[in-house]
Design an enzyme around this catalytic site. Structure first.
Site, PDB file in Angstrom:
ATOM      1  N   LYS A  22     -10.308 -20.214 -71.345  1.00  0.00           N
ATOM      2  CA  LYS A  22     -10.979 -19.404 -70.311  1.00  0.00           C
ATOM      3  C   LYS A  22     -12.289 -20.047 -69.889  1.00  0.00           C
ATOM      4  O   LYS A  22     -12.568 -20.170 -68.695  1.00  0.00           O
ATOM      5  CB  LYS A  22     -11.251 -17.995 -70.867  1.00  0.00           C
ATOM      6  CG  LYS A  22     -12.189 -17.169 -70.007  1.00  0.00           C
ATOM      7  CD  LYS A  22     -12.422 -15.800 -70.582  1.00  0.00           C
ATOM      8  CE  LYS A  22     -13.551 -15.691 -71.567  1.00  0.00           C
ATOM      9  NZ  LYS A  22     -14.908 -15.779 -70.989  1.00  0.00           N
ATOM     10  N   ASN A  23     -13.081 -20.461 -70.874  1.00  0.00           N
ATOM     11  CA  ASN A  23     -14.416 -20.968 -70.552  1.00  0.00           C
ATOM     12  C   ASN A  23     -14.407 -22.361 -69.933  1.00  0.00           C
ATOM     13  O   ASN A  23     -15.444 -22.839 -69.471  1.00  0.00           O
ATOM     14  CB  ASN A  23     -15.309 -20.948 -71.794  1.00  0.00           C
ATOM     15  CG  ASN A  23     -15.740 -19.540 -72.151  1.00  0.00           C
ATOM     16  OD1 ASN A  23     -15.474 -18.602 -71.397  1.00  0.00           O
ATOM     17  ND2 ASN A  23     -16.396 -19.386 -73.287  1.00  0.00           N
ATOM     18  N   CYS A 118     -26.580  -7.569 -70.121  1.00  0.00           N
ATOM     19  CA  CYS A 118     -25.299  -7.893 -70.728  1.00  0.00           C
ATOM     20  C   CYS A 118     -25.334  -7.330 -72.128  1.00  0.00           C
ATOM     21  O   CYS A 118     -26.391  -7.254 -72.746  1.00  0.00           O
ATOM     22  CB  CYS A 118     -25.146  -9.400 -70.746  1.00  0.00           C
ATOM     23  SG  CYS A 118     -23.921  -9.991 -71.875  1.00  0.00           S
ATOM     24  N   ARG A 123     -29.784 -12.685 -71.667  1.00  0.00           N
ATOM     25  CA  ARG A 123     -29.083 -13.779 -71.007  1.00  0.00           C
ATOM     26  C   ARG A 123     -29.625 -14.126 -69.624  1.00  0.00           C
ATOM     27  O   ARG A 123     -28.964 -13.930 -68.608  1.00  0.00           O
ATOM     28  CB  ARG A 123     -27.584 -13.475 -70.921  1.00  0.00           C
ATOM     29  CG  ARG A 123     -26.950 -13.375 -72.276  1.00  0.00           C
ATOM     30  CD  ARG A 123     -25.472 -13.131 -72.207  1.00  0.00           C
ATOM     31  NE  ARG A 123     -24.683 -14.333 -72.059  1.00  0.00           N
ATOM     32  CZ  ARG A 123     -23.365 -14.373 -72.105  1.00  0.00           C
ATOM     33  NH1 ARG A 123     -22.689 -13.268 -72.287  1.00  0.00           N
ATOM     34  NH2 ARG A 123     -22.715 -15.494 -71.970  1.00  0.00           N
ATOM     35  N   ASP A 307     -19.058 -17.636 -80.228  1.00  0.00           N
ATOM     36  CA  ASP A 307     -17.886 -16.852 -79.813  1.00  0.00           C
ATOM     37  C   ASP A 307     -16.889 -16.642 -80.964  1.00  0.00           C
ATOM     38  O   ASP A 307     -15.885 -15.958 -80.784  1.00  0.00           O
ATOM     39  CB  ASP A 307     -17.185 -17.519 -78.620  1.00  0.00           C
ATOM     40  CG  ASP A 307     -17.962 -17.333 -77.330  1.00  0.00           C
ATOM     41  OD1 ASP A 307     -18.933 -16.551 -77.319  1.00  0.00           O
ATOM     42  OD2 ASP A 307     -17.603 -17.970 -76.320  1.00  0.00           O
ATOM     43  N   ARG A 399     -10.009  -9.540 -70.708  1.00  0.00           N
ATOM     44  CA  ARG A 399     -10.839 -10.562 -70.053  1.00  0.00           C
ATOM     45  C   ARG A 399     -10.588 -11.933 -70.670  1.00  0.00           C
ATOM     46  O   ARG A 399     -10.746 -12.948 -69.993  1.00  0.00           O
ATOM     47  CB  ARG A 399     -12.327 -10.230 -70.214  1.00  0.00           C
ATOM     48  CG  ARG A 399     -12.809  -9.073 -69.355  1.00  0.00           C
ATOM     49  CD  ARG A 399     -14.312  -8.985 -69.443  1.00  0.00           C
ATOM     50  NE  ARG A 399     -14.870 -10.314 -69.341  1.00  0.00           N
ATOM     51  CZ  ARG A 399     -15.985 -10.733 -69.939  1.00  0.00           C
ATOM     52  NH1 ARG A 399     -16.685  -9.919 -70.665  1.00  0.00           N
ATOM     53  NH2 ARG A 399     -16.408 -11.965 -69.795  1.00  0.00           N
TER      54      ARG A 399
HETATM   55  C1  UD1 Z   1     -21.110 -19.751 -72.394  1.00  0.00           C
HETATM   56  C2  UD1 Z   1     -19.777 -19.113 -72.669  1.00  0.00           C
HETATM   57  C3  UD1 Z   1     -19.922 -18.012 -73.697  1.00  0.00           C
HETATM   58  C4  UD1 Z   1     -20.600 -18.543 -74.955  1.00  0.00           C
HETATM   59  C5  UD1 Z   1     -21.895 -19.270 -74.619  1.00  0.00           C
HETATM   60  C6  UD1 Z   1     -22.537 -19.949 -75.805  1.00  0.00           C
HETATM   61  C7  UD1 Z   1     -18.615 -19.386 -70.563  1.00  0.00           C
HETATM   62  C8  UD1 Z   1     -18.060 -18.754 -69.346  1.00  0.00           C
HETATM   63  N1  UD1 Z   1     -19.251 -18.582 -71.421  1.00  0.00           N
HETATM   64  O1  UD1 Z   1     -21.952 -18.745 -71.852  1.00  0.00           O
HETATM   65  O2  UD1 Z   1     -18.629 -17.503 -74.010  1.00  0.00           O
HETATM   66  O3  UD1 Z   1     -20.888 -17.465 -75.824  1.00  0.00           O
HETATM   67  O4  UD1 Z   1     -21.642 -20.269 -73.619  1.00  0.00           O
HETATM   68  O5  UD1 Z   1     -21.643 -20.840 -76.379  1.00  0.00           O
HETATM   69  O6  UD1 Z   1     -18.481 -20.569 -70.779  1.00  0.00           O
HETATM   70  N2  UD1 Z   1     -30.171 -19.023 -71.688  1.00  0.00           N
HETATM   71  C9  UD1 Z   1     -31.432 -18.924 -71.143  1.00  0.00           C
HETATM   72  N3  UD1 Z   1     -31.619 -19.283 -69.836  1.00  0.00           N
HETATM   73  C10 UD1 Z   1     -30.598 -19.756 -69.065  1.00  0.00           C
HETATM   74  C11 UD1 Z   1     -29.302 -19.864 -69.622  1.00  0.00           C
HETATM   75  C12 UD1 Z   1     -29.116 -19.484 -70.950  1.00  0.00           C
HETATM   76  O7  UD1 Z   1     -32.354 -18.496 -71.805  1.00  0.00           O
HETATM   77  O8  UD1 Z   1     -30.831 -20.065 -67.898  1.00  0.00           O
HETATM   78  C13 UD1 Z   1     -29.945 -18.609 -73.078  1.00  0.00           C
HETATM   79  C14 UD1 Z   1     -29.031 -17.399 -73.151  1.00  0.00           C
HETATM   80  O9  UD1 Z   1     -29.740 -16.211 -72.988  1.00  0.00           O
HETATM   81  C15 UD1 Z   1     -28.449 -17.530 -74.530  1.00  0.00           C
HETATM   82  C16 UD1 Z   1     -28.344 -19.031 -74.717  1.00  0.00           C
HETATM   83  O10 UD1 Z   1     -29.236 -19.618 -73.754  1.00  0.00           O
HETATM   84  O11 UD1 Z   1     -29.316 -17.000 -75.486  1.00  0.00           O
HETATM   85  C17 UD1 Z   1     -26.955 -19.597 -74.550  1.00  0.00           C
HETATM   86  O12 UD1 Z   1     -26.496 -19.364 -73.261  1.00  0.00           O
HETATM   87  P1  UD1 Z   1     -25.519 -20.360 -72.508  1.00  0.00           P
HETATM   88  O13 UD1 Z   1     -25.203 -21.543 -73.354  1.00  0.00           O
HETATM   89  O14 UD1 Z   1     -26.046 -20.575 -71.140  1.00  0.00           O
HETATM   90  O15 UD1 Z   1     -24.198 -19.464 -72.427  1.00  0.00           O
HETATM   91  P2  UD1 Z   1     -23.339 -19.141 -71.147  1.00  0.00           P
HETATM   92  O16 UD1 Z   1     -23.122 -20.354 -70.327  1.00  0.00           O
HETATM   93  O17 UD1 Z   1     -23.836 -17.909 -70.495  1.00  0.00           O
END
Ligand code: UD1
Length: 420
Positions: A22-23, A118, A123, A307, A399
């Protein structure tokens, strides 16, 4: 709303087919915005999140058409008719933010709803926005929307991510593929899904180096072209069924799974008494004897995935001895603990760590969770528990898990969906 009913206590034996990730599929679909030619994606799982991304792309003018009969090959194409990603779609799925980079790179403007709160933490998307600003985008937040413009087009930049965010790396890599000049993303995330996206972009004509490392170098090109790409197997679906098989004491072949993406999970599971072995057709899960309490800490890839935290916590809840499971990626990702406690688990959360003291058995109960992986953990708990467990809010499972109850039932679990 549908529910899943599980009567626990039956060991899983047999085979489970692992679907496409999915991701990986979600960013790959967003990459369809980067070209006016067709992008064909194979091995896409049939999931509610894929339908959400399909609706979002349709809103931008990109049609997502199934090819053939398997329902897993999608052909994406069309002219971009709107650069707005509305709140109504974005609120359903945070990964919608992945259209921002491609839209901005292709159309020099985008208006994308902020994903907002969320269940597993605040996030933010600040890293996505700062990276795009470094590439010359002007960004304003207004009435819950990100208004982004790049009148002269995006240009290459040196971007150092303070945290290796998966989504930010993907968004910036897609934007950089069409930017003017060279972009370097330092401290880039290294998840296999990012590699998969990079390989697809390269097949579309992008120039990207440093795959699998923390530094991605992208030379922007004028346009990307048609390509065909097959999505990698879902490592989280694999790990989830591995926990399910292990907690029941069964042996299952996870067909199509790729063990090379699961090194940290394999190592932790091994210490816990569960063997994951590569076979020509996939990954076999076998439990040696009893389960042993084993510590785990979530980290960016190649560390133990956040995850998989909830599913592993359940495994530890019936292991011999104690385990400390620490969550370093998301704040507030222990919402499943209170439900597991209701099923008889002994778990105390102190800050970012859950201390689990293994109990001999869990007991079935009506439960519900607030996110996808937490819901999966409750299903795993139900498979091990005495009596009946009803997992509510099944839409979370839909999902991210295709045909979950059929896959488990085919291995001997007593599980069914109750329409409601
Ligand atoms: C992706 C995955 C999700 C997984 C996560 C971490 C998808 C669709 N989803 O989510 O299933 O749990 O990676 O492996 O691929 N953060 C910030 N600022 C930002 C972006 C992120 O502070 O601009 C923080 C987030 O709040 C969180 C951490 O970074 O604490 C990790 O987030 P991120 O790696 O971006 O996860 P996602 O891409 O949202």
């Amino acid at each position: 709303m549908d529910k899943i009913r599980i009567r626990g206590g039956r060991p899983l034996h047999g085979e489970i087919m692992i679907g496409g990730a999915k991701n990986a599929s979600l960013p790959l679909m967003a990459a369809g915005l980067l070209t006016e030619e067709r992008l064909v994606l194979g091995n896409v799982p049939r999931l509610a999140d894929i339908d959400t991304m399909t609706s979002l792309l349709a809103q931008h003018g990109i049609a997502v058409d199934p090819v053939g009969n398997d329902g897993r090959t999608l052909s994406l194409g069309g002219a971009i008719t709107s650069t707005e990603a509305p709140y109504d779609i974005v609120r359903k799925m945070r990964a919608s933010i992945l259209v921002l980079g491609p839209l901005l790179a292709r159309c020099r403007e985008a208006r994308v709803s902020l994903p907002g709160g969320c269940a597993i933490g605040t996030r933010p998307v600040d890293l996505h926005l700062k990276g795009l600003e470094a590439m010359g985008a002007q960004i304003e937040l207004e009435a819950g929307y990100i208004n982004a413009t790049a009148p002269g087009g995006l240009r290459g930049a040196m971007i150092v991510l303070p945290f290796a965010s998966v989504g930010a790396t993907e968004n910036l890599m897609m934007a950089a593929a069409l930017a003017d000049g060279q972009t370097i993303i330092a401290n880039a995330a290294r998840e296999p899904e990012i590699d998969d996206l990079a390989r697809c972009l390269i097949a579309m004509g992008a120039r990207i180096e440093g795959l699998g490392t923390g530094t991605l170098t992208i030379e922007g090109v004028k346009a990307l072209h048609a390509a065909k790409h097959n999505v990698i197997p879902d490592r989280i679906e694999t790990g989830t069924y591995a926990c399910a098989a292990a907690i029941t004491g069964g042996t299952v072949l996870l067909r199509g799974a790729d063990l090379s993406h699961l090194a940290a999970v394999r190592s932790v599971m091994d210490s816990a008494g569960v063997e994951l072995t590569a076979e020509p057709d996939g990954v076999r899960v076998t439990r040696r004897n009893g389960l042993h309490g084993t510590d785990a800490m979530t980290e960016p890839y190649p560390g133990f995935p956040t995850d998989m935290q909830a599913q592993f916590l359940v495994l530890m809840s019936v292991a011999q001895g104690a385990a400390m499971v620490t969550e370093t990626i998301f704040e507030n990702r222990f919402m499943h603990v209170s439900e597991l406690t209701r099923m008889g688990a002994s778990i105390n959360v102190h800050g970012a760590s859950a201390i689990v003291r293994g109990v001999p058995s869990l007991s079935g109960a009506p439960v519900m969770a607030t996110d996808l992986r937490a819901s999966a953990s409750l299903v795993i708990a139900g498979l091990a528990a005495h009596g009946e467990t009803i997992v509510n809010r099944v839409y979370h499972l839909d999902r991210g898990y295709e045909a979950l109850e059929q896959k488990l039932a085919a291995c001997g679990a007593d599980v069914e969906r109750i329409a409601g």
